[in-house]
Scaffold this active site. Structure first.
Site, PDB file in Angstrom:
ATOM      1  CG  ASN A 152      37.839 -27.941  -7.702  1.00  0.00           C
ATOM      2  OD1 ASN A 152      37.131 -26.663  -7.712  1.00  0.00           O
ATOM      3  ND2 ASN A 152      37.365 -28.975  -8.252  1.00  0.00           N
ATOM      4  CD  GLN A 180      41.774 -28.252  -4.015  1.00  0.00           C
ATOM      5  OE1 GLN A 180      42.955 -28.358  -3.951  1.00  0.00           O
ATOM      6  NE2 GLN A 180      41.107 -29.434  -4.129  1.00  0.00           N
ATOM      7  CB  SER A 200      38.125 -29.545   3.410  1.00  0.00           C
ATOM      8  OG  SER A 200      38.009 -31.142   3.435  1.00  0.00           O
ATOM      9  CB  ALA A 201      40.438 -32.209   8.026  1.00  0.00           C
ATOM     10  CG  HIS A 202      39.988 -34.586   2.500  1.00  0.00           C
ATOM     11  ND1 HIS A 202      40.220 -35.251   1.204  1.00  0.00           N
ATOM     12  CD2 HIS A 202      38.803 -33.861   2.350  1.00  0.00           C
ATOM     13  CE1 HIS A 202      39.443 -34.911   0.477  1.00  0.00           C
ATOM     14  NE2 HIS A 202      38.345 -33.990   1.103  1.00  0.00           N
ATOM     15  CB  THR A 238      27.808 -37.596  19.058  1.00  0.00           C
ATOM     16  OG1 THR A 238      26.847 -37.568  19.480  1.00  0.00           O
ATOM     17  CG2 THR A 238      29.431 -37.727  19.870  1.00  0.00           C
ATOM     18  CB  CYS A 326      36.583 -38.931 -13.960  1.00  0.00           C
ATOM     19  SG  CYS A 326      37.344 -40.291 -14.930  1.00  0.00           S
TER      20      CYS A 326
HETATM   21  N1  PLP Z   1      35.242 -27.401  -2.269  1.00  0.00           N
HETATM   22  C1  PLP Z   1      36.367 -27.613  -3.216  1.00  0.00           C
HETATM   23  C2  PLP Z   1      36.881 -26.589  -3.905  1.00  0.00           C
HETATM   24  C3  PLP Z   1      36.974 -28.994  -3.124  1.00  0.00           C
HETATM   25  O1  PLP Z   1      38.136 -29.083  -3.948  1.00  0.00           O
HETATM   26  C4  PLP Z   1      36.405 -29.819  -2.395  1.00  0.00           C
HETATM   27  C5  PLP Z   1      36.978 -31.283  -2.523  1.00  0.00           C
HETATM   28  O2  PLP Z   1      37.651 -31.839  -3.665  1.00  0.00           O
HETATM   29  C6  PLP Z   1      35.331 -29.504  -1.633  1.00  0.00           C
HETATM   30  C7  PLP Z   1      34.749 -28.634  -1.772  1.00  0.00           C
HETATM   31  C8  PLP Z   1      34.558 -30.808  -0.976  1.00  0.00           C
HETATM   32  O3  PLP Z   1      35.443 -31.036   0.177  1.00  0.00           O
HETATM   33  P1  PLP Z   1      35.219 -32.416   1.205  1.00  0.00           P
HETATM   34  O4  PLP Z   1      35.617 -33.542   0.298  1.00  0.00           O
HETATM   35  O5  PLP Z   1      35.816 -31.975   2.447  1.00  0.00           O
HETATM   36  O6  PLP Z   1      33.479 -32.424   1.338  1.00  0.00           O
END
Ligand code: PLP
Length: 383
Positions: A152, A180, A200-202, A238, A326
């Protein structure tokens, strides 16, 4: 050009309009609980199962191998904390690459506080885990190995196929954090060979607070959350129907757009790096020769503080990040750059620019211009 110029897509991505549209009815007209037995509940259940199929299709899984979670962090926690422990009197072991996200590293540390031995796998100076380094660290006490698909901070990809072969031969589950990688890399969980994969969705233009753990059929993993019988009795609670529907839609969009998106992003990223290298002295593109995600440009400016560059970028309307943890304006030296052996005088000047669907060539040119002026000023000299 639209302000802010957003170059922090690795932190999060804006919701795609199509995703928002798909989610809306489940906040308002169809708020029903998917466990309810009346027809509205059935409708909500259908929407969740459609989303499960969309996620499964994107990653090449069977829908019953996908378990919805609150995001990547929860998926990583589940995969590491719920693995069966080898039957020996000696403490179990967890092997993690030195450049994992905190969601994995801190989970491993939590296991360490429970008496596990935490073993960090080193990386090369290009940020790559060498399969040999994993193989020689696996013992009869190893409960699980965790290596991320894409990092990441710097975007480098890991040789997961080779690692899954090694882990398979030794009968040790391999957990892969693909949070990522999901949006811009082809991800086929069967070909990857991992036991569990966190999503992860976001990070793919879906909502925050939704994600999934892929659990390969036949993988032994304990129930994660006690309570109702949701998610085949494995993760009670839920279901967050709007977020899950949004996650599914985001996956469908990635299937349609991934190739074109990746091609465009690679082109823009390469242009950004080329212009930076042309315009600014004493700068390096991190892991430039390594296989890495197309939207990542990680730069190290020698002798300049990364947070000072980021502040100047912010003032000029550009949102970017150092990639590392940070707090209160000070940036800790990145554990990723340290693991790669990048000297401090370069690592302190780290800036991570991650591009996305709405990034334009004008955004790139403007950012290079601001970077050139800023770095020159911070170095106290004329360009
Ligand atoms: N793993 C990696 C490599 C990520 O970059 C992130 C989020 O920055 C996460 C896990 C965590 O995911 P979430 O924000 O959906 O908890």
């Amino acid at each position: 050009m639209r302000f802010p110029v957003y170059l922090d897509h690795a932190a999060t991505t804006p919701l795609a309009p199509e995703v928002l549209e798909a989610m809306m009815p489940y906040f308002s007209d169809h708020p029903w609980n998917p466990s309810a037995t009346y027809s509205g509940g059935h409708e909500a259940r259908e929407a969740v199962e459609a989303a499960r199929r969309q996620v499964a299709e994107l990653v090449g899984a069977s829908p019953d191998e996908i378990f919805f979670t609150s995001g990547g962090t929860e998926a990583d926690n589940w995969a590491l904390k719920a693995v069966p422990v080898p039957s020996t009197d000696e403490p179990p072991q967890v092997l993690v690459s030195a450049i994992e996200h905190a969601a994995v590293l801190e989970t491993a540390e939590a296991l360490g506080r429970r008496g596990w031995e935490v073993v960090r796998i080193p990386v090369s100076n290009e940020g790559r885990v060498e399969p040999n380094d994993v193989e020689k660290r696996i013992t009869f006490r190893t409960a699980v190995v965790a290596v991320m698909l894409a990092n990441n901070e710097i975007g480098t990809l890991q040789p997961i196929n080779e690692l899954s072969e090694i882990c398979g031969e030794r009968g040790v589950p391999l957990h892969v954090d693909a949070v990522q990688a999901l949006g811009t890399t082809e991800l086929d969980v069967r070909a990857l060979g991992a036991s569990t994969v966190a999503l992860s969705a976001h990070k793919i233009y879906g909502p925050k607070g939704a994600g999934a753990l892929y659990v390969r059929a036949g993988t032994a993993l304990a129930r994660w959350m006690d309570g109702g019988s949701h998610e085949h009795g494995m993760r009670a609670g839920t279901l967050n129907v709007p977020a899950i529907v949004g996650f599914g839609k985001a996956c469908e969009l990635v299937r349609e757009r991934r190739e074109a998106d990746s091609e465009r992003l690679r082109h823009l990223r390469d242009r950004l790096c080329r212009l930076v290298l042309e315009r600014i002295p004493d700068v390096r593109v991190t892991a430039e020769a390594a296989e890495r995600l197309p939207q990542f440009a990680h730069l190290c400016f020698r002798g300049v503080e990364g947070h000072a560059i980021l502040t100047a970028l912010d003032t000029a309307g550009i949102y970017a990040s150092a990639g590392a943890a940070c707090s209160a304006g000070s940036v800790a030296t990145s554990h990723v750059l340290r693991a790669m052996g990048i000297p401090d005088e370069w690592a302190r000047g780290a800036v991570r620019l991650t591009l996305g669907r709405t990034t334009t060539p004008d955004d790139v040119d403007y950012t290079v211009e601001v970077l050139a002026t800023t770095v020159s000023e911070l170095r106290g000299g004329a360009r």
